[in-house]
Design an enzyme around this catalytic site. Structure first.
Site, short mmCIF file in Angstrom:
data_model
loop_
_atom_site.label_atom_id
_atom_site.label_comp_id
_atom_site.label_asym_id
_atom_site.label_seq_id
_atom_site.Cartn_x
_atom_site.Cartn_y
_atom_site.Cartn_z
N THR A 47 21.37 -49.35 -27.38
CA THR A 47 21.33 -49.34 -28.85
C THR A 47 20.06 -48.67 -29.35
O THR A 47 20.03 -48.16 -30.48
CB THR A 47 21.44 -50.78 -29.38
OG1 THR A 47 22.61 -51.39 -28.82
CG2 THR A 47 21.53 -50.83 -30.89
N TYR A 136 21.71 -54.84 -15.76
CA TYR A 136 22.56 -54.46 -16.89
C TYR A 136 23.84 -53.85 -16.34
O TYR A 136 23.84 -52.74 -15.81
CB TYR A 136 21.80 -53.47 -17.76
CG TYR A 136 22.49 -53.06 -19.05
CD1 TYR A 136 23.64 -53.68 -19.52
CD2 TYR A 136 21.96 -52.02 -19.82
CE1 TYR A 136 24.25 -53.29 -20.70
CE2 TYR A 136 22.55 -51.63 -21.01
CZ TYR A 136 23.69 -52.26 -21.44
OH TYR A 136 24.29 -51.87 -22.62
N LYS A 164 22.73 -58.86 -17.92
CA LYS A 164 23.43 -58.59 -19.18
C LYS A 164 24.81 -58.08 -18.78
O LYS A 164 24.94 -56.99 -18.21
CB LYS A 164 22.69 -57.55 -20.01
CG LYS A 164 23.44 -57.18 -21.30
CD LYS A 164 22.76 -56.06 -22.07
CE LYS A 164 23.58 -55.69 -23.31
NZ LYS A 164 22.98 -54.55 -24.06
N ILE A 206 22.77 -60.61 -25.65
CA ILE A 206 21.94 -59.46 -26.00
C ILE A 206 22.78 -58.68 -27.00
O ILE A 206 23.78 -58.07 -26.64
CB ILE A 206 21.54 -58.65 -24.77
CG1 ILE A 206 20.67 -59.51 -23.85
CG2 ILE A 206 20.78 -57.38 -25.19
CD1 ILE A 206 20.20 -58.84 -22.58
#
Length: 293
Positions: A47, A136, A164, A206
């Site tokens: 992001t 991740y 995540k 998250i």
């Protein structure tokens, strides 16, 4: 390790005329997020448009977030890449800044490593890192899925503290939660799966949506923690339209649009992403306004 329940995957404020990472806008955004429900921040993640930030820009961004944060929220730096040696070197450099609590290391993308390669990559990074590592897993972007068995193996390493999970596979996520140590953190990487993942034993999210509905995300999670499942479910259902709306076009263009509309200036997205057109913006604004009705 406690990294919080609502961790915002922060957009990177860009000066609209100079096309540079903007200190003033970073200061404003960090304060806004902390005041509106964020326990922690991921900096220079997906992001945060990490693919279009230079190495020097990332370091500048980390320094400015650390300075503004002043120890209030947990800070997680995105240091991963598809180059193991580069990831190790960058993670070491970030650790020397001070003020960073953990690093988020994405599954290597484009190279398409197998599970043995993924395991070896994360072991190498974790063993070289002075900072705790959060894995991740985002197969929609990296092409490869880190299988539950690989994450379960990696969770045995003392410096790998969590994952995540953006695979969207609740069966796999449930298996990870069931077969990793109690203190291994499992975060939803999808806003819309926050409550389902909490229900199977996850630790939080998250989040992208927390840029604009951070207090509501926090309220949902706290309600669930108190055993108020129906209240949490009601909040979850009310937030689904905006959670989905923020991904109607590639992230983070919708989030930046809404923040800019709210007077929190974060500038444009960088090419090859493009900002929302007028029609897309109007639709998104209507969804957000509908939450309060």
């Amino acid at each position: 390790m406690d990294l919080g329940k609502v961790i915002t995957a922060m957009v990177t404020p860009i000066h609209p005329e100079k096309d540079k990472v903007c200190k003033k806008r970073i200061h404003h955004l960090v304060n806004h997020l902390i005041a509106n429900g964020s326990d922690g921040l991921v900096v220079a993640g997906t992001t945060g448009e990490s693919p279009t930030l230079s190495h020097d820009e990332k370091i500048k961004l980390f320094r400015q977030v650390i300075e503004t944060n002043a120890g209030r929220a947990k800070l997680i730096a995105g240091t991963g890449s598809n180059n193991t040696a580069e990831t190790i070197a960058f993670t070491k450099e970030v650790a020397e800044l001070g003020g960073i609590d953990a690093v988020l290391v994405v599954a290597p993308y484009y190279n398409k490593p197998n599970q043995d390669g993924l395991y070896a990559h994360f072991v190498a990074v974790a063993e070289a890192s002075d900072l705790p590592v959060v894995i991740y897993n985002i197969p929609g972007r990296s092409v490869v899925n880190i299988e539950p068995e690989t994450i379960i193996r990696l969770a045995k390493l003392p410096n790998i503290v969590g994952v995540k999970e953006s695979s969207g596979n609740l069966d796999n996520i449930s298996k990870i939660i069931a077969e990793t140590p109690e203190d291994f953190l499992v975060y939803s990487g999808d806003d819309s799966l926050t409550l389902p993942i909490l229900a199977v034993g996850g630790d939080g999210v998250i989040s992208v949506a927390s840029h604009v509905v951070g207090k509501e995300m926090q309220e949902m999670i706290q309600a669930f923690a108190r055993g108020e499942v129906q209240k949490a479910a009601s909040i979850h259902r009310s937030l689904l339209p905006i959670m989905n709306g923020l991904f109607a076009v590639p992230n983070p263009a919708p989030t930046k649009y809404l923040l800019n509309q709210q007077g929190i200036s974060v500038g444009p997205v960088r090419l090859p992403l493009v900002d929302l057109n007028a029609e897309q913006g109007t639709k998104l604004q209507a969804i957000l306004e509908g939450l309060s009705k």
